[in-house]
Design an enzyme around this catalytic site. Structure first.
Site, PDB file in Angstrom:
ATOM      1  N   HIS A 224       0.825  -1.211   0.000  1.00 51.94           N
ATOM      2  CA  HIS A 224       0.000   0.000   0.000  1.00 51.94           C
ATOM      3  C   HIS A 224       0.854   1.255   0.000  1.00 51.94           C
ATOM      4  CE1 HIS A 224      -3.204   2.722   0.504  1.00 51.94           C
ATOM      5  NE2 HIS A 224      -3.551   2.503   1.750  1.00 51.94           N
ATOM      6  N   HIS A 264      -1.035   0.756 -11.530  1.00 49.35           N
ATOM      7  CA  HIS A 264      -1.882   1.144 -10.403  1.00 49.35           C
ATOM      8  C   HIS A 264      -3.122   0.275 -10.397  1.00 49.35           C
ATOM      9  CE1 HIS A 264      -4.375   3.657  -7.755  1.00 49.35           C
ATOM     10  NE2 HIS A 264      -3.252   4.200  -7.353  1.00 49.35           N
ATOM     11  N   ASP A 320       3.754   7.607  -7.157  1.00 48.85           N
ATOM     12  CA  ASP A 320       4.989   7.261  -6.461  1.00 48.85           C
ATOM     13  C   ASP A 320       6.209   7.389  -7.358  1.00 48.85           C
ATOM     14  OD1 ASP A 320       3.750   6.460  -3.971  1.00 48.85           O
ATOM     15  OD2 ASP A 320       2.956   4.763  -5.077  1.00 48.85           O
TER      16      ASP A 320
END
Length: 383
Positions: A224, A264, A320
């Site tokens: 996560h 994702h 990210d």
């Protein structure tokens, strides 16, 4: 009642929400009707918190009162500092230290005896937690470096104050703006694992300290909250190799290596938050004169897009991919990246808990039993 198994609750609707909306095919993220790029570029993180908790953006007067209220709640008790010092001496992980620190805050909660169904009291408690998380994180990082924690500076923004308490220096305007935008980009994202965890706990009418501590715990898992750390560690590996970034990424992919920060669970195209942080990484690079992190990310993205065609397969850069390099440029320790994620997302957790409790029903899914049947107990002396 359906008996169809949905592992991970994938595709299962469990709640209605007016907080955030994601269109994974169009690469769109919306908070309460506002596009994420519009908010990130034109509203502060404090304004976004107000929006999530109250449904509308604040007026100038409302924002001043709201920001002052957050600033007044930033200090943490000495008992929390002492515990953080003990954890630092033992080499505890920052996310675990944050989990402990958030849980400890309830000991000094002035409304500890409030009715569990009093949502106004729950909102005030949540505001205290959100206000104090930067102080916990700044104190913990300084303590583990054998430095004294710094008191919060109420004259600074939420983002600027955290960078100050972490580094001991007033951030530049570019650094403060970049970090503020990063917080906004991570403030909410639908019913992800940590948000759902906080909601499940909240559905029992446990206090918000329990809900938000649970959110921190869920976010600490590597599936996560840790991808941005993986990205910067990969970029550091590239940097230490001394190789041309294009040659390096070709070599790595030929060996079957997956580059972190791509793909994702929701987005099938480039994460809209990645586009924003890519631009801020460029701003930071121009200000510092250090452009290699921007060069590395751009080269890898170009190769995986043009040569490997990953976006055509639904695998594109996520938030990210750029946040790791952005945080590194800001001088933030690598193992603090996930705690920063928690700091940003805590306001979203609170908003979802309050929204769900407004029409509460205890969350109680079923499991499909697949164990043995019709067994009888054999006396212990015969087993």
């Amino acid at each position: 009642m359906s008996d169809q198994l949905k592992k991970g609750l994938e595709g299962v609707l469990v709640a209605e929400s007016s907080l955030s909306y994601i269109d994974g095919d169009a690469g769109k993220l919306v908070y309460r009707g506002y596009d994420i790029e519009d908010l990130a570029r034109n509203a502060s993180f404090e304004e976004v918190l107000y929006l999530l908790w109250n449904g509308e953006l604040p007026t100038e007067e409302e924002l001043a009162e709201f920001a002052d209220g957050l600033a007044e709640e930033q200090a943490i008790d000495q008992g929390v500092v002492d515990t953080l010092e003990t954890l630092a001496a033992q080499g505890e992980r920052p996310m675990a230290a944050l989990r402990t620190g958030v849980s400890m805050l309830s000991a000094s909660e002035p409304e500890a005896d409030a009715d569990p169904e009093d949502l106004d009291a729950a909102r005030r408690k949540g505001r205290r937690i959100v206000a104090k998380i930067p102080t916990i994180l700044g104190a913990y990082d300084r303590l583990r470096r054998d430095e004294e924690p710094l008191d919060p500076d109420p004259s600074l923004s939420y983002a600027g104050n955290f960078l100050y308490m972490l580094t001991g220096e007033q951030p530049t305007a570019v650094a403060e703006e970049t970090f503020d935008m990063a917080l906004t980009l991570h403030a909410d994202h639908g019913l992800n694992a940590s948000t759902f965890t906080a909601m499940v706990i909240g559905s029992t009418y446990a206090d918000v300290y329990s809900s938000l501590t649970g959110g921190v715990g869920a976010l600490s898992g590597p599936l996560h909250g840790g991808a941005n750390q993986d990205v910067i560690e990969t970029l550091l590996e590239l940097d230490e190799s001394g190789k041309d970034p294009l040659a390096w990424v070709k070599e790595q992919t030929e060996q079957g290596r997956r580059i972190p920060g791509w793909g994702h669970r929701v987005y099938n195209v480039k994460d809209p938050r990645a586009n924003i942080l890519e631009a801020k990484l460029q701003d930071l690079s121009e200000e510092s004169g250090e452009t290699k992190w921007l060069d590395y990310t751009a080269t890898i993205e170009r190769f995986l897009t043009e040569e490997k065609g990953l976006p055509e397969k639904g695998i594109a850069p996520n938030v990210d991919y750029y946040s790791g390099a952005v945080y590194y440029q800001l001088g933030i320790p690598i193992d603090m990246y996930t705690p920063i994620f928690a700091m940003a997302r805590c306001g979203g957790w609170l908003a979802h808990v309050l929204e769900y409790q407004d029409d509460n029903r205890l969350i109680r899914p079923r499991g499909s039993y697949v164990g043995p049947e019709s067994r009888t107990v054999t006396p212990i002396d015969e087993r």
